[in-house]
Design an enzyme around this catalytic site. Sequence first.
Site, PDB file in Angstrom:
ATOM      1  N   CYS A   9       0.836  -1.198   0.000  1.00  0.00           N
ATOM      2  CA  CYS A   9       0.000   0.000   0.000  1.00  0.00           C
ATOM      3  C   CYS A   9       0.874   1.253   0.000  1.00  0.00           C
ATOM      4  CB  CYS A   9      -0.919  -0.014   1.225  1.00  0.00           C
ATOM      5  SG  CYS A   9      -1.756   1.562   1.489  1.00  0.00           S
ATOM      6  N   HIS A  51      -4.505   1.395   8.303  1.00  0.00           N
ATOM      7  CA  HIS A  51      -4.887   1.031   6.938  1.00  0.00           C
ATOM      8  C   HIS A  51      -6.368   0.679   6.897  1.00  0.00           C
ATOM      9  CE1 HIS A  51      -4.477  -0.307   2.779  1.00  0.00           C
ATOM     10  NE2 HIS A  51      -5.427  -1.157   3.133  1.00  0.00           N
ATOM     11  N   ASN A  92     -12.632  10.707  -1.800  1.00  0.00           N
ATOM     12  CA  ASN A  92     -13.186   9.956  -2.916  1.00  0.00           C
ATOM     13  C   ASN A  92     -13.312   8.492  -2.500  1.00  0.00           C
ATOM     14  OD1 ASN A  92     -13.006  12.303  -4.534  1.00  0.00           O
ATOM     15  ND2 ASN A  92     -10.863  11.851  -5.023  1.00  0.00           N
ATOM     16  N   HIS A 105      -8.009   8.531   2.759  1.00  0.00           N
ATOM     17  CA  HIS A 105      -7.330   9.826   2.825  1.00  0.00           C
ATOM     18  C   HIS A 105      -8.319  10.915   2.465  1.00  0.00           C
ATOM     19  CE1 HIS A 105      -6.955   8.225  -1.232  1.00  0.00           C
ATOM     20  NE2 HIS A 105      -6.979   9.474  -1.668  1.00  0.00           N
TER      21      HIS A 105
HETATM   22  P1  AMP Z   1      -7.508   9.606  -4.780  1.00  0.00           P
HETATM   23  O1  AMP Z   1      -7.484   9.628  -6.280  1.00  0.00           O
HETATM   24  O2  AMP Z   1      -8.657  10.330  -4.165  1.00  0.00           O
HETATM   25  O3  AMP Z   1      -7.362   8.178  -4.278  1.00  0.00           O
HETATM   26  O4  AMP Z   1      -6.238  10.414  -4.293  1.00  0.00           O
HETATM   27  C1  AMP Z   1      -4.938   9.903  -4.383  1.00  0.00           C
HETATM   28  C2  AMP Z   1      -4.024  11.071  -4.420  1.00  0.00           C
HETATM   29  O5  AMP Z   1      -2.729  10.620  -4.101  1.00  0.00           O
HETATM   30  C3  AMP Z   1      -3.934  11.752  -5.788  1.00  0.00           C
HETATM   31  O6  AMP Z   1      -4.334  13.122  -5.675  1.00  0.00           O
HETATM   32  C4  AMP Z   1      -2.467  11.616  -6.166  1.00  0.00           C
HETATM   33  O7  AMP Z   1      -1.956  12.742  -6.833  1.00  0.00           O
HETATM   34  C5  AMP Z   1      -1.805  11.397  -4.810  1.00  0.00           C
HETATM   35  N1  AMP Z   1      -0.547  10.671  -4.836  1.00  0.00           N
HETATM   36  C6  AMP Z   1      -0.256   9.562  -5.546  1.00  0.00           C
HETATM   37  N2  AMP Z   1       0.999   9.153  -5.288  1.00  0.00           N
HETATM   38  C7  AMP Z   1       1.518  10.029  -4.374  1.00  0.00           C
HETATM   39  C8  AMP Z   1       2.769  10.157  -3.720  1.00  0.00           C
HETATM   40  N3  AMP Z   1       3.778   9.282  -3.933  1.00  0.00           N
HETATM   41  N4  AMP Z   1       2.942  11.202  -2.863  1.00  0.00           N
HETATM   42  C9  AMP Z   1       1.936  12.092  -2.661  1.00  0.00           C
HETATM   43  N5  AMP Z   1       0.736  12.015  -3.235  1.00  0.00           N
HETATM   44  C10 AMP Z   1       0.514  11.012  -4.106  1.00  0.00           C
HETATM   45 ZN    ZN Z   2      -2.328   1.371   3.663  1.00  0.00          ZN
END
Ligand code: AMP
Ligand code: ZN
Length: 119
Positions: A9, A51, A92, A105
């Site tokens: 994850c 988690h 989301n 998140h």
């Molecule tokens: P969601 O699409 O609501 O699941 O949000 C996931 C978010 O995680 C997106 O806005 C991505 O840009 C962000 N994300 C993905 N990988 C990383 C990372 N390595 N560090 C910080 N944010 C990330």
């Molecule tokens: Zn996790």
Amino acid sequence: MKFCVMSQCLFCRIAAGEIPAEKLYDDGEIFVIKDINPAAPFHVLIIPHKHIARLSDLGAGDLELPGRVYSQAAKIAHDEGFADEGYRVVANCNEGGGQTVFHIHFHLLAGRKMTWPPG
Ligand code: AMP
Ligand code: ZN
């Protein structure tokens, strides 16, 4: 278990320090990182350490978590100077809701006028 070092994850791995991220806050229950692909001038993710795959998997023992998250969001918005201008907190849930990382998140977005309804 708060995290597992063998976890695949992404956010568990960031929490464990296995993947770097720009961390703004961590109190052991929730942590805050800059979103790697910001959708607003200010865009951070508020992430519980535990988690939980998605919003709908919050259990009876997790009910204080959203309160912590929203309280921290308000504090960050205040500290960053967005409180009066306004901001958005959004989670989301599942593919149809736009979720791409399956560890719960909350997005905190600010610094531009938000539109409604969201896309
Ligand atoms: P969601 O699409 O609501 O699941 O949000 C996931 C978010 O995680 C997106 O806005 C991505 O840009 C962000 N994300 C993905 N990988 C990383 C990372 N390595 N560090 C910080 N944010 C990330
Ligand atoms: Zn996790």
